[in-house]
Design a protein around this motif. Structure first.
Motif, short mmCIF file in Angstrom:
data_model
loop_
_atom_site.label_atom_id
_atom_site.label_comp_id
_atom_site.label_asym_id
_atom_site.label_seq_id
_atom_site.Cartn_x
_atom_site.Cartn_y
_atom_site.Cartn_z
N ASN A 100 -6.08 -2.80 4.97
CA ASN A 100 -4.86 -3.20 4.26
C ASN A 100 -4.94 -4.61 3.70
N GLU A 101 -5.57 -5.51 4.43
CA GLU A 101 -5.70 -6.87 3.93
C GLU A 101 -6.55 -6.90 2.66
N TYR A 102 -7.67 -6.19 2.67
CA TYR A 102 -8.54 -6.21 1.50
C TYR A 102 -7.87 -5.53 0.31
N VAL A 103 -7.19 -4.42 0.57
CA VAL A 103 -6.50 -3.72 -0.52
C VAL A 103 -5.46 -4.63 -1.16
N CYS A 104 -4.70 -5.34 -0.34
CA CYS A 104 -3.59 -6.14 -0.86
C CYS A 104 -4.05 -7.47 -1.46
N MET A 114 -4.31 8.07 -7.60
CA MET A 114 -3.12 7.25 -7.72
C MET A 114 -3.39 5.99 -8.52
N LEU A 115 -4.47 5.29 -8.23
CA LEU A 115 -4.77 4.05 -8.94
C LEU A 115 -5.07 4.31 -10.41
N THR A 116 -5.77 5.40 -10.70
CA THR A 116 -6.07 5.75 -12.09
C THR A 116 -4.78 6.06 -12.85
N MET A 117 -3.89 6.79 -12.21
CA MET A 117 -2.60 7.10 -12.83
C MET A 117 -1.79 5.83 -13.08
N VAL A 146 5.66 10.39 3.31
CA VAL A 146 4.84 9.77 4.35
C VAL A 146 5.70 8.76 5.08
N GLY A 147 5.48 8.63 6.37
CA GLY A 147 6.21 7.64 7.15
C GLY A 147 5.62 6.25 6.96
N THR A 177 0.81 -1.23 0.00
CA THR A 177 0.00 0.00 0.00
C THR A 177 0.84 1.27 0.00
N ASP A 178 2.14 1.16 -0.16
CA ASP A 178 3.01 2.34 -0.02
C ASP A 178 2.61 3.49 -0.96
N TRP A 179 2.34 3.16 -2.23
CA TRP A 179 1.95 4.20 -3.19
C TRP A 179 0.67 4.91 -2.74
N LEU A 180 -0.26 4.15 -2.19
CA LEU A 180 -1.54 4.73 -1.77
C LEU A 180 -1.36 5.59 -0.52
#
Length: 481
Positions: free
Chosen positions: A447-451, A276-279, A351-352, A244-247
């Motif tokens: 995070n789990e669902y995104v990944c 971000m996802l569209t790009m 972002v950290g 998820t780093d990009w997001l």
């Protein structure tokens, strides 16, 4: 700038590992955030079971007549840090010597054991590392379980990066964890490969990189590089289906936080995430980007992809520097670090990511001494020097960033590896431009669902509706809220 151009008991344990990049990093036990393994808890269940059957390593160090403190960690080199710092503490404080017994448990075992002991009110250590993804479980007890560190960190707070300290706050506003690093996200560029391909000097490549301000600029430079490269299987960057780093970076740039923090419900249908996802979908269609081998750049396949020069740029936290020194030593002198592009000029540009916050438990019989030592070991000049030299982390005490013998010490392997000095980049970013995404109870679900679903839907199929994917994510999150 330096130029070397001329010369509950822990529910969702697995999901928690997703919080720092969806399970990024191979567990090699090197300890550069284990090579951030501590931050990710990667590894198969079988490997964890095998580890659990072995007796955990235990070491005792410090003064034999000192106040005894028990510590738990899940990264051996973290224990080494405290060993070294205990020696310095005892030299500086002969009237208050300490002795520490440090036990290194497997990731899941330690966090489960800690939470169980906190809930039971007995059996907890004085000091314990807590990975950022597990922190919501532990800080749920607030000061009933943990010692607020505000008073002990007070002398260091004026120069500590606010976003990183806030990561380890409870909902009552008190600080309960001491950080190892900022985890500031930056861009890594292979200047040597770009110069050879584009037929220009490294200085000219760096000038082009420094001119990149927005993602549009970044894409344009990528297309310029690819036009010169003109080779199948070569890309400007890679995008992650397993991280998820990009997001997180996109959210930080817009000041968003899909978790809602402690007070608000989670909202994943954010313009920052959509943009971000569209790009990234566009980049995949245009051949600017590939999908990262094995899902992200922080596994063996990702390292090899970088060494094969299949990609020549990507964003990652500064703790990724240790990946270069540990796994890609032959790339020394090729890579340049820069600020991340933004969607709109004036936005935060970092972002950290990842992190381990070390806590002091209320069960300690020596809470004040433990808390004072902990904050000193992780926030003082002495502690930050050791963290940088031995662990390779971007330290949170910004007072160190400007010190010549720290930030520009060429004997430091990370200063020596890269074309420019990492702390020059951090100073260029500035601590106020480092954003934070909250890590709260709903974070593992998001995070789990995104990944496992969202990123695969929209990146494996660049025609998949981003709006639909984010609605599916929101529906899944709403079921848990």
């Amino acid at each position: 700038m330096k130029r070397k151009l001329v010369s509950t008991v822990l529910s969702v344990v697995m999901a928690a590992g997703l919080l720092s990049g969806c399970g990024s990093a191979a567990d090699n036990g090197t300890g550069n955030e284990a090579a951030e393994t501590s931050e990710t808890a990667s590894g198969t269940e079988a490997e964890e079971s095998a580890e659990a059957e072995e007796e955990p390593p235990v070491s005792t160090f410090g003064a034999e007549d000192g106040t005894h403190l028990e510590m738990w960690t899940f990264v051996e080199l973290h224990g080494q840090h405290y060993k070294d710092m205990a020696e310095v503490w005892n030299e500086q404080n002969p009237d208050r010597p300490i002795q520490i017994t440090c036990t290194t448990y497997p990731y899941a075992d330690m966090h489960t054991k800690l939470l169980t002991s906190l809930e039971a009110g007995t059996g907890a250590p004085d000091i314990c590392d807590v990975e950022v993804g597990q922190f919501p479980n532990v800080v749920a007890g607030l000061d009933q379980w943990l010692v607020p560190l505000d008073d002990y960190a007070a002398d260091y707070m004026p120069t500590m990066v606010p976003a990183r300290m806030q990561t380890y706050q409870g909902e009552d506003g008190h600080y309960y964890g001491a950080p190892y690093h900022v985890g500031a996200t930056a861009m890594y560029y292979n200047v040597t490969a770009m110069a050879e391909t584009m037929g220009i000097s490294k200085e000219d490549v760096i000038a082009k990189i420094d001119a990149v301000k927005t993602w549009e600029d970044y894409e344009a430079l990528g297309k310029e590089y690819l036009a010169a490269k003109n080779e199948e299987g070569k890309y400007w960057t890679s995008v992650d289906t397993g991280g998820t780093d990009w997001l997180w970076l996109a959210m930080a740039e817009y000041g968003d936080d899909w978790t809602g923090g402690f007070e608000n419900p989670a909202n994943c249908k954010l313009d920052s995430v959509k943009n971000m996802l569209t790009m990234q979908q566009k980049w995949l269609k245009d051949g600017v980007a590939q999908i990262s081998p094995d899902g992200h750049v922080d596994l063996e396949a990702g390292f090899q992809n970088i060494m094969d020069h299949n990609i020549v740029s990507f964003p990652k936290a500064l703790w990724y520097m240790s990946r270069f020194t540990n796994y890609m030593p032959e790339e020394a002198g090729n890579w340049y670090i820069a600020k991340c592009p933004v969607f709109e000029e004036g936005q935060k540009c970092s972002v950290g990511i990842g992190g381990t916050g070390t806590v002091v438990t209320q069960q300690s019989e020596n809470k004040e001494l433990a808390a004072e030592f902990l904050c000193w070991a992780k926030m003082s000049d002495e502690g930050e020097q050791h963290i940088w030299d031995k662990l390779g982390f971007d330290v949170c005490n910004t007072a160190m960033w400007d010190k010549e013998d720290f930030a520009h010490d060429d004997s430091n392997q990370f200063n020596a590896y890269f074309i420019n000095y990492p702390y020059d980049v951090l100073n260029d970013i500035g601590m106020d431009n480092i954003g934070k995404i909250s890590v709260v109870a709903i974070s593992p679900t998001i995070n789990e669902y995104v990944c496992t679903t969202t990123l695969n839907e929209v990146l494996e199929d660049p025609d998949y509706s981003v709006d639909d994917a984010l609605q599916e994510l929101q529906d899944a999150v709403d079921m848990e809220q």
